[in-house]
Design a protein around this motif. Structure first.
Motif, PDB file in Angstrom:
ATOM      1  N   ALA A   6       0.841  -1.192   0.000  1.00  0.00           N
ATOM      2  CA  ALA A   6       0.000   0.000   0.000  1.00  0.00           C
ATOM      3  C   ALA A   6       0.868   1.231   0.000  1.00  0.00           C
ATOM      4  CB  ALA A   6      -0.904   0.015   1.225  1.00  0.00           C
ATOM      5  N   VAL A   7       0.531   2.176  -0.773  1.00  0.00           N
ATOM      6  CA  VAL A   7       1.208   3.471  -0.734  1.00  0.00           C
ATOM      7  C   VAL A   7       0.144   4.541  -0.593  1.00  0.00           C
ATOM      8  CG1 VAL A   7       2.741   5.074  -1.893  1.00  0.00           C
ATOM      9  CG2 VAL A   7       3.009   2.617  -2.255  1.00  0.00           C
ATOM     10  N   HIS A   8       0.334   5.370   0.393  1.00  0.00           N
ATOM     11  CA  HIS A   8      -0.620   6.451   0.562  1.00  0.00           C
ATOM     12  C   HIS A   8       0.091   7.747   0.232  1.00  0.00           C
ATOM     13  CE1 HIS A   8      -3.825   8.838   2.146  1.00  0.00           C
ATOM     14  NE2 HIS A   8      -2.943   9.544   2.804  1.00  0.00           N
ATOM     15  N   LYS A  10       0.425  11.824  -0.416  1.00  0.00           N
ATOM     16  CA  LYS A  10      -0.117  13.161  -0.223  1.00  0.00           C
ATOM     17  C   LYS A  10       0.573  14.065  -1.237  1.00  0.00           C
ATOM     18  CE  LYS A  10       3.311  14.580   3.124  1.00  0.00           C
ATOM     19  NZ  LYS A  10       4.173  15.143   2.079  1.00  0.00           N
ATOM     20  N   ARG A  13       3.835  18.597   1.870  1.00  0.00           N
ATOM     21  CA  ARG A  13       4.089  18.421   3.296  1.00  0.00           C
ATOM     22  C   ARG A  13       3.859  19.751   3.979  1.00  0.00           C
ATOM     23  NH1 ARG A  13       9.726  17.089   4.339  1.00  0.00           N
ATOM     24  NH2 ARG A  13       9.063  16.996   6.484  1.00  0.00           N
ATOM     25  N   SER A  48      -3.514   9.459   5.706  1.00  0.00           N
ATOM     26  CA  SER A  48      -2.404   8.666   6.249  1.00  0.00           C
ATOM     27  C   SER A  48      -2.271   8.872   7.743  1.00  0.00           C
ATOM     28  CB  SER A  48      -1.097   9.054   5.553  1.00  0.00           C
ATOM     29  OG  SER A  48      -0.845  10.440   5.760  1.00  0.00           O
ATOM     30  N   ARG A  49      -2.555  10.083   8.221  1.00  0.00           N
ATOM     31  CA  ARG A  49      -2.294  10.361   9.631  1.00  0.00           C
ATOM     32  C   ARG A  49      -3.492  10.057  10.531  1.00  0.00           C
ATOM     33  NH1 ARG A  49      -1.890  16.980   9.848  1.00  0.00           N
ATOM     34  NH2 ARG A  49      -3.223  17.435   8.076  1.00  0.00           N
TER      35      ARG A  49
ATOM     36  N   GLU B   3       1.317  15.620   7.871  1.00  0.00           N
ATOM     37  CA  GLU B   3       1.024  14.646   6.827  1.00  0.00           C
ATOM     38  C   GLU B   3       2.292  13.924   6.396  1.00  0.00           C
ATOM     39  OE1 GLU B   3      -1.225  16.144   3.488  1.00  0.00           O
ATOM     40  OE2 GLU B   3      -1.986  17.718   4.798  1.00  0.00           O
ATOM     41  N   PHE B   4       2.094  12.742   5.842  1.00  0.00           N
ATOM     42  CA  PHE B   4       3.224  11.960   5.326  1.00  0.00           C
ATOM     43  C   PHE B   4       2.653  10.965   4.325  1.00  0.00           C
ATOM     44  CE2 PHE B   4       1.547  10.162   9.213  1.00  0.00           C
ATOM     45  CZ  PHE B   4       1.237   8.868   8.823  1.00  0.00           C
ATOM     46  N   ASN B   5       3.553  10.379   3.525  1.00  0.00           N
ATOM     47  CA  ASN B   5       3.145   9.272   2.652  1.00  0.00           C
ATOM     48  C   ASN B   5       3.336   7.973   3.412  1.00  0.00           C
ATOM     49  OD1 ASN B   5       2.790  10.975   0.343  1.00  0.00           O
ATOM     50  ND2 ASN B   5       5.029  11.049   0.170  1.00  0.00           N
ATOM     51  N   TYR B   6       2.340   7.138   3.350  1.00  0.00           N
ATOM     52  CA  TYR B   6       2.415   5.867   4.062  1.00  0.00           C
ATOM     53  C   TYR B   6       2.697   4.738   3.074  1.00  0.00           C
ATOM     54  CZ  TYR B   6       0.867   1.754   6.656  1.00  0.00           C
ATOM     55  OH  TYR B   6       0.792   0.517   7.254  1.00  0.00           O
ATOM     56  N   HIS B   7       3.688   3.925   3.402  1.00  0.00           N
ATOM     57  CA  HIS B   7       4.029   2.790   2.530  1.00  0.00           C
ATOM     58  C   HIS B   7       4.036   1.515   3.360  1.00  0.00           C
ATOM     59  CE1 HIS B   7       5.859   5.764  -0.313  1.00  0.00           C
ATOM     60  NE2 HIS B   7       6.164   6.373   0.814  1.00  0.00           N
ATOM     61  N   ARG B   8       3.547   0.483   2.755  1.00  0.00           N
ATOM     62  CA  ARG B   8       3.604  -0.812   3.443  1.00  0.00           C
ATOM     63  C   ARG B   8       4.172  -1.820   2.448  1.00  0.00           C
ATOM     64  NH1 ARG B   8      -1.719  -3.730   5.880  1.00  0.00           N
ATOM     65  NH2 ARG B   8      -0.848  -4.497   7.830  1.00  0.00           N
ATOM     66  N   GLU B  24      13.822  12.060   3.807  1.00  0.00           N
ATOM     67  CA  GLU B  24      13.253  12.194   5.136  1.00  0.00           C
ATOM     68  C   GLU B  24      12.230  11.119   5.453  1.00  0.00           C
ATOM     69  OE1 GLU B  24      12.564  16.281   6.548  1.00  0.00           O
ATOM     70  OE2 GLU B  24      13.441  16.856   4.607  1.00  0.00           O
ATOM     71  N   VAL B  28       8.826   2.552  10.196  1.00  0.00           N
ATOM     72  CA  VAL B  28       8.055   2.280  11.395  1.00  0.00           C
ATOM     73  C   VAL B  28       7.957   0.766  11.580  1.00  0.00           C
ATOM     74  CG1 VAL B  28       5.811   2.489  10.210  1.00  0.00           C
ATOM     75  CG2 VAL B  28       5.944   2.766  12.696  1.00  0.00           C
ATOM     76  N   GLN B  44       8.805  14.710  11.821  1.00  0.00           N
ATOM     77  CA  GLN B  44       8.065  15.104  10.635  1.00  0.00           C
ATOM     78  C   GLN B  44       8.586  14.362   9.412  1.00  0.00           C
ATOM     79  OE1 GLN B  44       8.222  19.319  10.310  1.00  0.00           O
ATOM     80  NE2 GLN B  44       6.946  19.361   8.475  1.00  0.00           N
ATOM     81  N   PRO B  45       8.441  13.047   9.409  1.00  0.00           N
ATOM     82  CA  PRO B  45       8.946  12.310   8.248  1.00  0.00           C
ATOM     83  C   PRO B  45       8.109  12.601   7.009  1.00  0.00           C
ATOM     84  CG  PRO B  45       7.752  10.846   9.718  1.00  0.00           C
ATOM     85  CD  PRO B  45       7.812  12.184  10.404  1.00  0.00           C
ATOM     86  N   SER B  46       8.760  12.580   5.857  1.00  0.00           N
ATOM     87  CA  SER B  46       8.016  12.773   4.602  1.00  0.00           C
ATOM     88  C   SER B  46       7.254  11.507   4.266  1.00  0.00           C
ATOM     89  CB  SER B  46       8.997  13.072   3.468  1.00  0.00           C
ATOM     90  OG  SER B  46       9.870  11.959   3.285  1.00  0.00           O
ATOM     91  N   ASP B  47       7.870  10.370   4.614  1.00  0.00           N
ATOM     92  CA  ASP B  47       7.309   9.066   4.271  1.00  0.00           C
ATOM     93  C   ASP B  47       7.470   8.136   5.454  1.00  0.00           C
ATOM     94  OD1 ASP B  47       8.403  10.403   1.713  1.00  0.00           O
ATOM     95  OD2 ASP B  47       7.044   8.839   0.943  1.00  0.00           O
ATOM     96  N   ASP B  50       6.252   1.148   6.632  1.00  0.00           N
ATOM     97  CA  ASP B  50       5.780   0.184   7.624  1.00  0.00           C
ATOM     98  C   ASP B  50       6.294  -1.209   7.230  1.00  0.00           C
ATOM     99  OD1 ASP B  50       4.354  -1.559   9.209  1.00  0.00           O
ATOM    100  OD2 ASP B  50       2.408  -0.580   8.890  1.00  0.00           O
TER     101      ASP B  50
END
Lengths: 186, 265, 788
Positions: A6-8, A10, A13, A48-49, B3-8, B24, B28, B44-47, B50
């Motif tokens: 999964a990539v979320h 935005k 920043r 995401s947050r 805000e940040f980009n979430y990757h799994r 940055e 996690v 404040q990570p950009s990404d 996980d």
């Protein structure tokens, strides 16, 4: 667990951005999250947050899970994620993708109180009721791991659940009685 | 949180790719330190990458001379592991003393040691037991790993994969917890190992360190009495609301003695 | 005894919704079209606001409005009022500076409100708040009592020279000086009562809503007294008449005093909701609570006890400085004066007492009532001083107390500090506590602890408190600006079920159960057919709320008086139905019977007759069955008791473990012993918290160092022992229930018992003082310095 990718994304920043950049941002691209909540398959869109507790309280309007602090100390937000007690304020909603979540609303079955709930009422294990859902969810996890906990084990397990009303004594009694009722299959 | 980009990502390679592409980005694992820090807007990570979907990063193995624990193994699983309890009971006990039950259900070994929080418990075990940290690139000896406050030998693009704990002859951990957060104000791991007597201290200094004077004293006589009269210099120790440097220095001695006393036969 | 009536340990009605996750707290409520507020707070302790620029924040997509103190001033919004005026020794009034909900010119503590950002989501509001550009011209700050009292200290308020809000006194100074002149022995002490934060588990929250069609405001708020908020905010801040303002305090997750006060955020969301025509929700984050909830305690005191040659107290003089924070909170000025110094007689016959209290401004969060409010400070001071007096006089701590107790036959007893105690038996409580706590075999336990390398100590306290706040005429004479009665309405529904509307507010106390017990007791109505409604000014006629252990003693009595009116009317109706004379009607267990006959009518039938008055004495009686009573108490109530604490100290680390705690309390008659016991448990746990774990620490610049639950230590389950609790009963003489109140006792009696136990454990090191909280490092240092 399935290795879901999964990539979320935005677009900007805001924290690092200056005011101008922030003003230009067109907001988040919400991501879909699907999970099981109290036995029901559900999905919704989140940022995401978004925290798991926000997902539960605000997206699914299950407000029995509470927020009592912002540093992961109080335990008012404890829910079960894949059968384990977790502080839902310290987990992202997106981390719950595919997970099996149980909240206080999913503890009683068909209007019938769970023995642990019944024990909290019988032993006056609550006053204002705010910490209670987290206490019960935490206690259920304890009993799963340790079906016959003694007072010391209960008190140590509940380190992550703060109560300001009861002085804990009646909570300890309730957990002990609830565990006993669960053992005897009541 | 910002805000940040979430990757799994599904693989380590993919995780590395994302890490390389974003200056940055942050990893996690359990998130027990990182997420609260982000909630307070202190990070404040950009990404956020996980690691939870990557297979093979968790699990506990007995390799004969050592216990190897995957980076994504939760504290609760170490605490309740029969393998760990049989081979290194002190390690199971240490894992069981981290934070609270819910922290132990989410927090991971890899996350803890990659962060190198001065008040974390695991660093005392890694250093005290003389463990080896296996990363995606190499193996790092515990003695070379902890460099300072939140500072380790890991390169920016390096990920912890597992930690191998050699089985000691005996070991014990004694901890003085912060009354509010239950982090270690001072924690001391004493281990009698094949490579000698080791004493590692967490909570007191910028990062986990070995108390060499204690090790020497205990090498000649493995008893609490051997530590009598030994003091710890408070000059470089941490000082906060809960404990001054002077008090911490005192506690290092007390916890070391208690660990020795609970080594058993 | 009637089932589920007075004295029964009935399980609580309210529990079902809480254990199933169906409670409804303010933050659980969402209103259509709702937006979210985030408060921009001062990061510095004292500064002039050179500029507040909101343009960048307003431009963020999703931001609805950004409002400042200047906007509030333009709209003519008033300051937060103070509900109690104190006079100086010379009769002049205290300094009473204004308290704008949003600061317009100067900020005076870290956390002071500067602006509000209102946005479509919490996250957007928080993001945008970082773009509100505030130019703070920093001013020197005084962050504690010592700094505020220093020569040449910076001033929090120009109108309060020396940072003194008031310099107040009570008692007979000349008589007290004379007593000291004739004294054979004197004990003296200096104590600090540590600053605390209530930390109810539910953070404060408020939703403001405005109905432009009806020009009506609704405020949902985490309050212990919604009617008081309606009065204070409506009349004094916003200028909204009562009938246009509804205040709802639904389920509230604990208060302990901190949710009594009228807070800025309530006014901000109410005001802004009308401006933007949308409901606005604000909910505190816990770290925000630390710098925006009123704090408690924070006294520095010197006191001396004069004794004759037998250890009989002949005079007490006390000098206290009390930190009021940067602004006067709702009841702030009354706490260190009338709720503190009037209790300095304690349980003792000290004939001459003189106390002076300086209320001080500092650049810290406003200070107000926290569980016990003034009485814990008095009890801690006195019980520490009495232990010291015992040492000076060479007497056992229990013996010196017994010698000085007011005896059971000496009531009513007028103290030298304004109060008249109605009843009590302090020796009886001591006897009960000693027995329950197995005091006589302490030495054996001490030896056993010593065998494990631990130092064991035992400590005692005998406290008294003034509860059931309050007789309005007395309180008014002492400076209260409001009445302190309570109201209760009993609405008997046509089928005989009962709805009670009470001005008391339950936020954990269990009124839905105990008040229903009172109804069952009086009317014989099945417990399950009674509903207690509270917390909504739109439903409940009036009320002053819940604080000061007043709900049973004032709200409960108001309810009982209303129930008595119902009984009287029901008898009249029954007399008509049964064709008997009213005097012959007996009303017992839900039946109204003609005495000496089997002619009877059920209460439910009487109710039906009242609402379907086909056969009814319409010429002499109105239809319907609903009665209201206001009750203003004649006096305070005086719960008292004896607490005994045993601790074990690890001399190597200084860690103190409370290993046993015994409480024998006299609360008068008890409605529900299960609930009373729970109140004692909770109060004692908070008292142990004050004694061993909790403290607010400000640095010199006014930053709160213990500003989150990571650093402010609330007692956890494994810090607290099982308690042994019992009661001894002398019924209150001036209310019909004979009740006194139980909510605060634990927090009052426990701290001195714990610290006296710690000092007892350290006796061999000749440690004679330790400050609260007795942290491991403090205890370790005390041992170290004694060893040197």
């Amino acid at each position: 667990m399935a290795a879901a990718k999964a990539v979320h994304k935005k677009t900007t920043r805001p924290g690092a951005a200056g005011p101008e950049e922030l003003q230009q941002q067109d907001g988040l691209m919400p991501t879909k999250v699907s999970l099981t909540l109290n036995g029901e398959a559900v999905s919704t869109e989140v940022d995401s947050r978004t925290l798991l507790v926000e997902l539960i309280r605000e997206n699914f309007i299950k407000t029995g899970t509470h927020v009592g602090c912002d540093t992961s100390q109080c335990g008012a937000c404890v829910v079960h994620v894949d059968g384990r007690s977790v502080k839902s304020c310290t987990m992202l909603a997106l981390q719950a993708e595919g997970a099996d979540i149980r909240t206080i609303e999913g503890v009683a079955t068909d209007g019938e109180l769970h023995p642990m709930q019944e024990a909290f009422r019988e032993h006056h294990g609550l006053q204002c009721g705010y910490c209670t859902p987290g206490m019960i969810m935490s206690a259920l996890d304890l009993v799963k791991n340790n079906p016959d906990p003694d007072d010391r084990e209960i008190r140590e397990w509940l380190e992550g659940n703060l109560c300001r009303c009861t002085g804990y004594q009646n909570i300890v009694r309730a957990v002990k009685a609830g565990a006993e009722a669960m053992r005897s299959g009541e | 949180m910002y805000e940040f980009n979430y990757h799994r990502p599904a693989s380590l390679a993919e995780a590395k790719e994302i890490l390389a592409a974003n200056d940055e980005a942050k990893i996690v694992a359990g998130g027990m330190t990182l997420l609260p820090t982000m909630k307070m807007r202190l990070a404040q990570p950009s990404d956020l990458i996980d690691l939870s979907a990557i297979e093979g990063l968790d699990g506990i193995k007995d390799t004969g001379s050592a216990i190897e624990i995957g980076a994504m193994t939760r504290h609760a699983d170490v605490a309740s592991s029969d393998v760990v309890k049989a081979a290194i009971p002190a390690l199971a006990k240490l894992a069981d003393s981290i934070g609270d039950a819910q922290v132990r259900n989410r927090g991971t070994l890899g996350g803890s040691i990659a962060n190198s929080d001065p008040a974390a418990d695991y660093p005392a075990a890694v250093l005290g037991l003389g463990a080896t940290i296996r990363t995606d690139q190499r193996e790092i000896s515990a003695d070379d790993y902890f460099l300072g406050m939140f500072e380790t030998a890991l390169a920016a693009d390096e990920l912890v994969v597992a930690v191998s704990f050699p089985k000691p002859k005996k070991a014990a951990y004694a901890k003085f917890p912060n009354p509010a957060s239950r982090y270690a104000v001072v924690g001391v791991m004493v281990a009698d190992t094949d490579s000698g007597l080791r004493v590692a201290v967490t909570g007191a200094g910028a990062c986990a360190y070995r108390a060499t004077a204690f090790e020497e004293a205990l090498s000649s006589s493995l008893s609490a009495e051997a530590l009598e009269g030994l003091t710890t210099d408070s000059a470089d120790l941490n000082s906060d609301l809960h404990a001054s440097a002077e008090y911490r220095a005192h506690l290092v001695g007390v916890m070391a003695k208690r660990a020795v006393q609970s080594l058993g036969g | 005894m009637i089932k589920n009536g007075m004295g029964a340990a009935v399980r609580r009605k309210e529990d079902y919704r809480f254990i199933t996750g169906n409670g409804q707290y303010v933050d659980d409520i969402n209103r259509p079209n709702q937006v979210y507020a985030y408060i921009v707070r001062s990061p510095v302790a004292h500064a002039r606001l050179a500029s507040v620029d909101t343009a960048a924040a307003r431009a963020v997509p999703g931001v609805v409005a950004v409002l400042t103190g200047a906007d509030m001033a333009t709209d003519g919004i008033g300051g937060l009022p103070c509900g109690w005026g104190i006079h100086n020794k010379d009769g002049s009034p205290m300094a009473e500076p204004g308290h704008p909900p949003l600061a317009a010119e100067v900020v005076r503590y870290v956390g002071d409100q500067v602006a509000v950002v209102i946005a479509e989501s919490k996250a957007i509001a928080r993001d945008a708040s970082e773009l509100v550009e505030v130019d703070y011209d920093e001013l020197p700050a005084v962050a504690g009592l010592v700094a505020a009292s220093a020569d040449g200290a910076a001033l929090v308020w120009d109108e309060a020279p020396g940072n003194i809000c008031y310099d107040w006194e009570i008692g007979d100074q000349a008589a007290t000086e004379a007593a000291f002149a004739s004294a054979k022995q004197i004990a003296s002490i200096d104590v600090v009562n540590n600053r605390l934060i209530a930390n109810a588990m539910e953070p404060r929250s408020a939703i403001g809503e405005y109905d432009s069609g009806k020009d009506e405001h609704t405020l949902y708020t985490t309050s212990q007294n919604p009617h008081v908020i309606r009065l204070l905010m409506g009349a004094f801040v916003m200028g909204i008449p009562e009938h246009k303002l509804r205040v709802i305090a639904p389920d509230v997750g604990g208060g302990f005093g901190s949710k009594i006060f009228h807070y800025a955020e309530e006014a901000i969301v109410t005001w802004a909701a009308k401006k933007i025509k949308r409901p606005i929700k604000w909910t505190a984050e816990r770290s925000e609570s630390f710098i925006s909830d009123a704090h408690g305690r924070d006294h520095v005191t010197h006191a001396e006890m004069a004794m004759d040659e037998n250890g009989i107290f002949v005079g007490l003089r006390v000098s206290t400085r009390a930190n009021l924070g940067a602004y006067l909170s709702t009841f702030g000025p009354s706490v260190p004066t009338y709720l503190y110094a009037t209790l300095l007689a304690g349980t003792y016959k000290t004939p001459a007492i003189y106390a002076e209290v300086k209320g001080m401004f500092t650049n810290t969060v406003p200070v107000d009532a926290y569980r016990g409010a003034g009485r814990p400070e008095a009890s801690y001071l006195l019980e520490r001083l009495v232990d010291r007096a015992a040492k000076v006089a060479g007497l056992d701590p229990i013996e010196i107390r017994r010698r000085n107790f007011i005896q059971p036959d000496e009531f009513p007893y007028q103290t030298p500090v304004a109060l008249e105690y109605d009843t009590g038996d302090y020796g009886a409580a001591v006897d009960k506590a000693l027995e329950l706590g197995d005091y006589d075999s302490f030495d054996k336990r001490k030896a056993e602890s010593a065998g494990r390398g631990k130092l064991r100590g035992i400590g005692i306290s005998t406290y008294i408190e003034a509860c059931g706040l309050a007789p309005s005429n007395i309180a008014g004479a002492l400076g209260a600006r409001a009445g302190l009665y309570e109201a209760g309405t009993v609405r008997v529904n046509p089928t005989g079920s009962v709805t009670v509307l009470t001005g008391s507010h339950s936020h954990g106390q269990g009124h839905e159960t105990t008040f229903a017990q009172l109804v069952t007791e009086a009317l014989g109505v099945d417990f399950d057919l009674v509903e207690i409604v509270h917390g909504d000014t739109g439903k409940v006629p009036f009320g002053m709320g819940t604080y000061g252990s007043r709900s049973a003693a004032v709200g409960g009595v108001a309810l009982v008086n209303a129930l008595e009116k119902i009984r009287t009317k029901a008898k009249k109706i029954a007399a008509h139905l049964l064709e008997a004379s009213e005097e012959d009607i007996e009303f017992k267990e839900g039946q109204l019977t003609v005495a000496g006959t089997d002619k009877a009518v059920a209460f439910s039938d009487v109710a039906m007759a009242a609402y379907v008055p086909h056969n009814y004495p319409l010429e002499t009686l109105e239809p319907g069955l609903e009665e209201t009573a206001f009750y203003d108490p004649k006096n305070f109530t005086f719960p008292a008791g004896c607490h005994i604490c045993e601790v074990e100290i690890d001399p190597d680390t200084g860690v103190v473990d409370v290993v046993s705690f015994t409480a024998a309390d006299d609360f008068g008659r008890v409605i529900n012993p299960m609930i009373v016991e729970g109140q004692v448990h909770g109060g004692v746990a908070q008292g142990i918290g004050q004694a061993l774990y909790e403290q607010c620490i400000y640095d010199e610049s006014g930053q709160l160092m213990s500003g989150s639950l990571m650093d402010y230590c609330l007692p956890k389950a494994d810090n607290i022992p099982d308690f042994s609790v019992t009661t001894s009963v002398t019924p209150c003489t001036h209310n019909v229930l004979g009740v006194k109140g139980c909510g605060e006792a634990g927090a009052i009696g426990a701290p001195p018992a714990v610290i006296n136990a710690v000092l007892n454990a350290l006796a061999k090191y000749e440690v004679d003082d330790i400050q609260m909280p007795a942290t491991p490092e403090r205890v370790w240092r005390a041992i170290q310095s004694a060893a040197k």
